[in-house]
Design a protein around this motif. Structure first.
Motif, PDB file in Angstrom:
ATOM      1  N   LEU A  13      40.472  25.263  30.564  1.00 19.86           N
ATOM      2  CA  LEU A  13      41.039  24.326  31.541  1.00 19.86           C
ATOM      3  C   LEU A  13      40.454  22.937  31.347  1.00 19.86           C
ATOM      4  O   LEU A  13      41.157  21.936  31.432  1.00 19.86           O
ATOM      5  N   ARG A  16      41.947  21.246  28.415  1.00 21.10           N
ATOM      6  CA  ARG A  16      43.347  20.873  28.609  1.00 21.10           C
ATOM      7  C   ARG A  16      43.483  19.644  29.500  1.00 21.10           C
ATOM      8  O   ARG A  16      44.555  19.076  29.607  1.00 21.10           O
ATOM      9  N   ASP A 243      43.235  25.806  45.752  1.00 19.21           N
ATOM     10  CA  ASP A 243      44.518  26.049  45.086  1.00 19.21           C
ATOM     11  C   ASP A 243      45.000  27.490  45.209  1.00 19.21           C
ATOM     12  O   ASP A 243      46.085  27.821  44.738  1.00 19.21           O
ATOM     13  N   GLY A 244      44.202  28.340  45.797  1.00 17.68           N
ATOM     14  CA  GLY A 244      44.640  29.717  46.012  1.00 17.68           C
ATOM     15  C   GLY A 244      44.328  30.672  44.877  1.00 17.68           C
ATOM     16  O   GLY A 244      44.577  31.867  44.994  1.00 17.68           O
ATOM     17  N   THR A 245      43.799  30.159  43.747  1.00 15.79           N
ATOM     18  CA  THR A 245      43.505  31.091  42.659  1.00 15.79           C
ATOM     19  C   THR A 245      42.235  31.891  42.940  1.00 15.79           C
ATOM     20  O   THR A 245      42.109  33.022  42.481  1.00 15.79           O
ATOM     21  N   ARG A 248      43.234  34.702  45.166  1.00 17.22           N
ATOM     22  CA  ARG A 248      43.948  35.679  44.344  1.00 17.22           C
ATOM     23  C   ARG A 248      42.965  36.503  43.512  1.00 17.22           C
ATOM     24  O   ARG A 248      43.119  37.718  43.385  1.00 17.22           O
TER      25      ARG A 248
ATOM     26  N   ALA B  86      49.691  30.672  42.969  1.00 18.94           N
ATOM     27  CA  ALA B  86      48.264  30.658  42.635  1.00 18.94           C
ATOM     28  C   ALA B  86      48.111  30.960  41.153  1.00 18.94           C
ATOM     29  O   ALA B  86      47.881  32.092  40.746  1.00 18.94           O
ATOM     30  N   LEU B  87      48.279  29.898  40.342  1.00 22.47           N
ATOM     31  CA  LEU B  87      48.192  30.033  38.888  1.00 22.47           C
ATOM     32  C   LEU B  87      47.477  28.800  38.354  1.00 22.47           C
ATOM     33  O   LEU B  87      47.192  27.874  39.104  1.00 22.47           O
ATOM     34  N   TYR B  88      47.191  28.784  37.043  1.00 20.51           N
ATOM     35  CA  TYR B  88      46.557  27.623  36.433  1.00 20.51           C
ATOM     36  C   TYR B  88      47.625  26.777  35.746  1.00 20.51           C
ATOM     37  O   TYR B  88      48.174  27.201  34.719  1.00 20.51           O
ATOM     38  N   THR B  90      47.771  24.200  33.853  1.00 20.81           N
ATOM     39  CA  THR B  90      47.671  23.697  32.484  1.00 20.81           C
ATOM     40  C   THR B  90      47.644  24.822  31.450  1.00 20.81           C
ATOM     41  O   THR B  90      47.617  24.558  30.258  1.00 20.81           O
ATOM     42  N   LEU B  91      47.655  26.061  31.933  1.00 17.25           N
ATOM     43  CA  LEU B  91      47.751  27.182  30.999  1.00 17.25           C
ATOM     44  C   LEU B  91      49.217  27.564  30.821  1.00 17.25           C
ATOM     45  O   LEU B  91      50.044  27.330  31.696  1.00 17.25           O
ATOM     46  N   PHE B  99      45.206  36.131  31.486  1.00 18.98           N
ATOM     47  CA  PHE B  99      44.009  35.964  32.307  1.00 18.98           C
ATOM     48  C   PHE B  99      44.010  36.954  33.476  1.00 18.98           C
ATOM     49  O   PHE B  99      43.013  37.638  33.726  1.00 18.98           O
ATOM     50  N   TRP B 100      45.135  37.028  34.170  1.00 16.14           N
ATOM     51  CA  TRP B 100      45.167  37.931  35.327  1.00 16.14           C
ATOM     52  C   TRP B 100      45.078  39.383  34.881  1.00 16.14           C
ATOM     53  O   TRP B 100      44.481  40.211  35.573  1.00 16.14           O
ATOM     54  N   ASN B 144      54.378  33.705  39.033  1.00 16.82           N
ATOM     55  CA  ASN B 144      53.495  34.059  40.151  1.00 16.82           C
ATOM     56  C   ASN B 144      53.647  35.531  40.498  1.00 16.82           C
ATOM     57  O   ASN B 144      52.668  36.215  40.801  1.00 16.82           O
ATOM     58  N   ALA B 147      52.170  37.743  37.526  1.00 14.43           N
ATOM     59  CA  ALA B 147      50.712  37.878  37.530  1.00 14.43           C
ATOM     60  C   ALA B 147      50.260  39.037  38.420  1.00 14.43           C
ATOM     61  O   ALA B 147      49.215  39.638  38.183  1.00 14.43           O
TER      62      ALA B 147
END
Ligand code: ATP
Ligand code: MG
Lengths: 405, 311
Positions: A13, A16, A243-245, A248, B86-88, B90-91, B99-100, B144, B147
Motif C-alpha cells: 500500500l 502504491r 475505512d472499515g477494513t 472486517r 471495506a477494501l484496499y 490501491t490494490l 489478501f482476504w 466487496n 472478499a
C-alpha cells in the motif's frame, strides 16, 4: 503466518501511494541537497559540490592607513578555507564583480574610515552580498562587526588619550600619524582575533571531518524515517479502523495479536526501506560517505528502524483518530528534529539545547551516524543503538497492547 | 438444524436500545431477509453476529457454536459483507481477494484457484488486475461481496449489499446470492428494498426501532394484513350517494376516498370489479384508471408500523 501477509500488504500500500512516496523518498533527498549545499559554508571542509570557499571582494577606499589594516583582517590564514579575498581599489569594481557572480560578498571600507576612527566618530565597514549567498554574507558581516566593535572599544580607550596628549603638549599634531600607526597595529591583532573567533564558531560543528552533505544525509534519513513510520506505518491502523477494513479483519479468524503484529512488522519494514533508500541514494548521487563499517551502519539502521517503529505505534495507540495521530506526529517530529539538530547544526543552538539534544531520538541517531562517518570504532555506537532499541521496544510493547485491546 | 440462533439479543447505546431483545433463527440453506427502515437496527444486529459489537445481552450461536466461547471457530463459518465497502482501493481486485483469502488461512495454489472462482462468480474476471479505485460503485460492491466468499462460508452476512448502485450490478448481485444459495450457503440478507427481499428470501423478519415486528415467509406475512385485495380507482370524486352504493355491493369490505383516488378493499377484487365499474358508470362518474394489488411487504410494513418503509 498471517501477520507476514498483513505486513506485506502494508508495504505494498505504501509503495502504491505516490503522494506518500514523494514525501518520504523525494523530499528528504531534496532537503539534503538544499541544506547540504546552502549551509555548506558552515562546515569546516565544504565538499566539492559547494565549490570550496567563496570569493570576497575587498575594496579599500580609505585615504588613511587604518583601512589597510582592516582589509588585512580578511587575509588572515584562518579564514583561507572559508573565503578567498580579492583586493580592488573601488566600491564600483567590487559591486560589479558581485553582479557578474565572480564573487558572492563584498566588503567596502569607506574613504573617511581612518579620519572618523581618529576623530572618535563611529566608523562603519559596508558589507554587500549576492542574494544567493545570504549565509556567506552574514558570515562576512559578523567578521566586519567584530572588527568595528573592537575598534570602537579601542577608540574610546585610546582616542581620549591621544587628544589629551595633543592638548597637554606631549604629542605634536605631526606625530599623530605615528600614533595612528600604533593604533592600527593594535587593531590588526584584535581584528585577526575576531576573524579567528568567527572561524571557530563556524567550524566547531557538526563534527570534525564530516561534510554538510554527510551531516544532512544522516539527519534527513533519520527524520524522514520517523515521518514514514508515523504517516504510512502505524497510523494506517487508525485509517483502517476508519475505512472499515480493520473491523472486517476482526470478523476473520485472525487473532488480534497477528493483526497488531502485522502492523508492527509493516511499520518496521517501512522504516528499513526508508533508511536503506536514503543511504543508497545519497551515496550514489551526492557521493556521501556513510563510513567504512557496514556492520556499524547495519546496526544503526536496525536500531533507528526499531525505535521509529516503536514511536509510531505508540503515537497511533494514544491517538483517538488518524487526524490526531497526524498532529501528534508532526509536533513530535518537528520538535525532535529541531532540538536533535536535524534542521540546524547543533553548533548554532545554545548550550542548553545541545545537552537536551542528546536525549532526543534525532539527536542520538544523528550523532551515531556521524560517528560512523568519522570512522569511530564500533564501540561508539553500542550505547546509542542499545538506547534506541530499548526505547523502541518499550514503546512498541505499550502501544501494541493498547491497540490490541 | 439451524445455522444461526439468536436469543434475546440486545444492544443499547447510552441507554437507548438500538436492538431491543430480538430472536432470530436461520435454518441451514435458507436465505433470510432482515427488512427495516434506516436506523431499524439491522447493521447493529449484523455487527453483533459477526463479533464486532458486544451485545448488552443475549446469546448467539453459529452452527451450534457459541460465538463468545469459541470466536475463532464461529468466524470460520461466517463470511461478512459490510454495508460500507471495506477494501484496499490501491490494490487490484485480485490482490484484494488474495489478501482476504490469506486472512481466512488460505494460501498457495488453493488460494489462487479460489480467487479465480470468486472473480468468475462476481463477474469481474476480465477486470481482475485493475486497481479497484478505478472501478464503478457497482463493481466495488461486487468485489466487496467476493472478499466475504473466499473461504466458502456456511453463513453469509450481507448488510445492504445493493445500496446506491446501478440496476445491472444489482441484478448481478441478486443472481450471485441465488447461485451461492443453490451451492448450499445460508444467507442473512439485510435491506430496505422490499422488492429484493421478496424475490430472494425464503423467510423475512421485519424490523423497526430495534424490534422484530413480524417474521415468516412472504405469504405468512401477507396473511397479517388479511388476504384482501386493494382496488385503487382514479376518478372525479363521487358524491356520498355513490360511496354508499359501492359499499352496498356484496363482497366489498370498505370504501374510502382521498383527492382523486377511490380506494375499495375487497377479499376477491377481480370478482367485484365488474359491479363496481357498472355502478360508477350508472352514477355518471368518469373513471380514468383502475389498479388491483395484492398486499406486498410495503403494505405489511404499513399495517404493522403505520408508516412507510421508505420515506
Ligand atoms: N456506535 C453507535 N453509537 C451510538 N448509537 C449507535 C451506534 N451504532 C448505531 N447506533 C444507533 O442504533 C440505531 C440502529 O442503527 P443501525 O445502524 O443498526 O441501523 P440500520 O438498520 O442498519 O440502518 P441503515 O438502514 O441506515 O443502515 C440507530 O438509531 C443508530 O443511531
Ligand atoms: Mg445499516
Amino acid at each position: 503466518m498471517r501477520f507476514i501477509e498483513l505486513a506485506k500488504k502494508d508495504v505494498l500500500l505504501m509503495l502504491r501511494d505516490r503522494k506518500a512516496l514523494m514525501i518520504v523518498v523525494v523530499m528528504p533527498f531534496i532537503l539534503t541537497a538544499i541544506l547540504g549545499g546552502a549551509l555548506g559554508g558552515m562546515f569546516r571542509e565544504p565538499t566539492s559540490a559547494i565549490g570550496g570557499g567563496f570569493n570576497l571582494m575587498v575594496a579599500n577606499e580609505d585615504k588613511g592607513e587604518i583601512g589597510g589594516h582592516v582589509a588585512e583582517v580578511f587575509q588572515a590564514d584562518n579564514l583561507k578555507k572559508l573565503l578567498t579575498p580579492k583586493p580592488v581599489a573601488t566600491r564600483d569594481e567590487a559591486l560589479a564583480a558581485i553582479d557578474r557572480k565572480e564573487a558572492q560578498v563584498a566588503v567596502i571600507i569607506p574613504a573617511d574610515f581612518s579620519e572618523r576612527v581618529l576623530k572618535g566618530e563611529p566608523a562603519a565597514i559596508e558589507v554587500y552580498q549576492h542574494p544567493d549567498s545570504p549565509l556567506r554574507g552574514s558570515i562576512v558581516q559578523s567578521i566586519a562587526t567584530a572588527v568595528t566593535d573592537n575598534l570602537s572599544a579601542i577608540q574610546t580607550a585610546t582616542t581620549t588619550g591621544v587628544e589629551l596628549w595633543v592638548k597637554g603638549g606631549f604629542l605634536r599634531p605631526q606625530d599623530l600619524a605615528a600614533a595612528a600607526n600604533a593604533l592600527a597595529g593594535q587593531l590588526q591583532a584584535v581584528g585577526a582575533q575576531a576573524g579567528l573567533q568567527q572561524v571557530k564558531y563556524e567550524a566547531i560543528e557538526p563534527r570534525k571531518g564530516v561534510s554538510a552533505f554527510q551531516y544532512y544525509a544522516a539527519a534527513m534519513a533519520v527524520m524522514f524515517c520517523l515521518f514514514a513510520t508515523t504517516s504510512s506505518g502505524a497510523k494506517s491502523f487508525l485509517l483502517e479502523r476508519e475505512d472499515g477494513t480493520l473491523p472486517r479483519l476482526l470478523t476473520t479468524p485472525t487473532p488480534r495479536w497477528q493483526i497488531v503484529g502485522g502492523k508492527l512488522v509493516g511499520t518496521f519494514m517501512t522504516a528499513l526501506i526508508e533508511m536503506v533508500t536514503m543511504i543508497v541514494a545519497t551515496a550514489l548521487v551526492f557521493r556521501v560517505s556513510w563510513g567504512h563499517s557496514p556492520l556499524a551502519l547495519a546496526i544503526m539502521i536496525l536500531a533507528v528502524s526499531v525505535s521509529s517503529s516503536g514511536i509510531a505505534v505508540f503515537i497511533a495507540a494514544i491517538s483517538k483518530n488518524s487526524k490526531v495521530a497526524d498532529l501528534v506526529s508532526m509536533i513530535f517530529i518537528q520538535m525532535s528534529a529541531l532540538i536533535g539538530g536535524s534542521m540546524v547544526p547543533l553548533s548554532v543552538l545554545p548550550e542548553g539545547a545541545k545537552k537536551v539534544s542528546l536525549f532526543t531520538f534525532n539527536g542520538i541517531a544523528n550523532n551515531a551516524f556521524v560517528s560512523i562517518m568519522e570512522g569511530q570504532p564500533l564501540s561508539a555506537i553500542v550505547a546509542p543503538a542499545l538506547i534506541l532499541v530499548a526505547a523502541g521496544l518499550a514503546l512498541a510493547l505499550i502501544g501494541s497492547r493498547r491497540l490490541a485491546a | 438444524m439451524s445455522i444461526l440462533e439468536v436469543k434475546g439479543l440486545t444492544k443499547s447505546y447510552d441507554g437507548h436500545p438500538a436492538v431491543a431483545g430480538i430472536d432470530l433463527e436461520i435454518k441451514d440453506g435458507e436465505v433470510f431477509g432482515l427488512l427495516g427502515p434506516n436506523g431499524a437496527g439491522k447493521s447493529t444486529t449484523i455487527s453483533m453476529i459477526s463479533g464486532l459489537v458486544k451485545p448488552s445481552a443475549g446469546s448467539i450461536r453459529i452452527g451450534g457454536v457459541d460465538i463468545f466461547q469459541d470466536p475463532l471457530a464461529s468466524r470460520r463459518l461466517i463470511g461478512v459483507v459490510p454495508q460500507d465497502i471495506a477494501l484496499y482501493p490501491t490494490l487490484t481486485a485480485r490482490e484484494n481477494l488474495a489478501f482476504w483469502g490469506h486472512m481466512y488461512g488460505q494460501s498457495g495454489a488453493d488460494l489462487r484457484k479460489r480467487v479465480d472462482e470468486v472473480l468468475e462468480l462476481v463477474g469481474l474476471a476480465d477486470r481482475a488486475n485493475q486497481r479497484i479505485d478505478k472501478y464503478s460503485g457497482g463493481m466495488k460492491r461486487r468485489i466487496n461481496i467476493g472478499a466475504g466468499l473466499m473461504h466458502r462460508p456456511k453463513l453469509l452476512l450481507m448488510d445492504e449489499p445493493t445500496v446506491g448502485i446501478d440496476p445491472q450490478s444489482r441484478n448481478h448481485i441478486l443472481d450471485t446470492v441465488k447461485e451461492l444459495n443453490r451451492q448450499g450457503t445460508s444467507v442473512l440478507y439485510t435491506s430496505h428494498y422490499m422488492e429484493e427481499v421478496e424475490v430472494l428470501c425464503d423467510r423475512i423478519a421485519i424490523m423497526d426501532l430495534g424490534q422484530v415486528m413480524a417474521c415468516g415467509s412472504l405469504n405468512e406475512l401477507r396473511l397479517l394484513v388479511g388476504d384482501k385485495d386493494v382496488i385503487t380507482i382514479q376518478a372525479n370524486v363521487p358524491e356520498a350517494k355513490t360511496m354508499d352504493d359501492l359499499r352496498a355491493i356484496p363482497g366489498v369490505d370498505g370504501v374510502s376516498k382521498d383527492d382523486g383516488h377511490l380506494r375499495v378493499v375487497a377479499p376477491y377484487g377481480r370478482k367485484v370489479l365488474g359491479d363496481i365499474v357498472t355502478r360508477l358508470a350508472a352514477d355518471g362518474v368518469k373513471v380514468r384508471s383502475i389498479d388491483i394489488k395484492e398486499p406486498d411487504l410495503e403494505g405489511v410494513f404499513l399495517h404493522l408500523t403505520g408508516k412507510a418503509l421508505r420515506d
